[in-house]
Design an enzyme around this catalytic site. Sequence first.
Site, PDB file in Angstrom:
ATOM      1  N   CYS A  83     128.095 102.183  -1.928  1.00  0.00           N
ATOM      2  CA  CYS A  83     128.699 102.779  -3.118  1.00  0.00           C
ATOM      3  C   CYS A  83     127.980 104.104  -3.370  1.00  0.00           C
ATOM      4  CB  CYS A  83     128.672 101.832  -4.320  1.00  0.00           C
ATOM      5  SG  CYS A  83     127.050 101.494  -5.024  1.00  0.00           S
ATOM      6  N   ARG A 116     127.801  98.396  -7.895  1.00  0.00           N
ATOM      7  CA  ARG A 116     128.811  97.721  -7.076  1.00  0.00           C
ATOM      8  C   ARG A 116     128.279  97.187  -5.752  1.00  0.00           C
ATOM      9  NH1 ARG A 116     132.904 102.547  -6.982  1.00  0.00           N
ATOM     10  NH2 ARG A 116     130.880 103.593  -6.889  1.00  0.00           N
ATOM     11  N   ASP A 133     133.677 102.547 -10.496  1.00  0.00           N
ATOM     12  CA  ASP A 133     132.249 102.488 -10.784  1.00  0.00           C
ATOM     13  C   ASP A 133     132.033 102.126 -12.258  1.00  0.00           C
ATOM     14  OD1 ASP A 133     129.516 102.768 -10.849  1.00  0.00           O
ATOM     15  OD2 ASP A 133     129.505 104.803 -10.018  1.00  0.00           O
TER      16      ASP A 133
END
Length: 145
Positions: free
Chosen positions: A9, A15, A114
């Site tokens: 990520c 994440r 996000d």
Amino acid sequence: MIKTILVVCIGNICRSPMAQALLRQALPGVSVISAGIGALSGYPADPSAVEVMAQHGIDISEHRAQQLTGSLVNRADLILVMGGAQKREIQARHPSKTGSVFRLGEMEQFDIDDPYRKQMMAFEDALAMIQRGVDAWVPRIRALG
């Protein structure tokens, strides 16, 4: 055969650590690592990510962010990213790995937003999407060996 999965990520604090933990749980014989395209190495997982995972019985409190490197990319048999922009960036930087880079939501054609600096609901939503992606990938990874 997939022996090493790299989950990517941006910051490697929200994440990708959540996805890493879920993949490790589902695929105990596979090495699962994570990194961030713009990670600040050594930073802990976001407190909200730690909390949402703890609510599901998974502890990611020991996670520390690491920057994506060529060595990590080259070591991975499969690279799973959260969105199309990350996929394109890794493919551009590492053309030899183009066929190994996919979105976690590739099968259902979705990106995972996000949740950084957002409310807990954003982390819960991200986790639900990550779980969907993991659920889609795990049978395919197992089928390869």
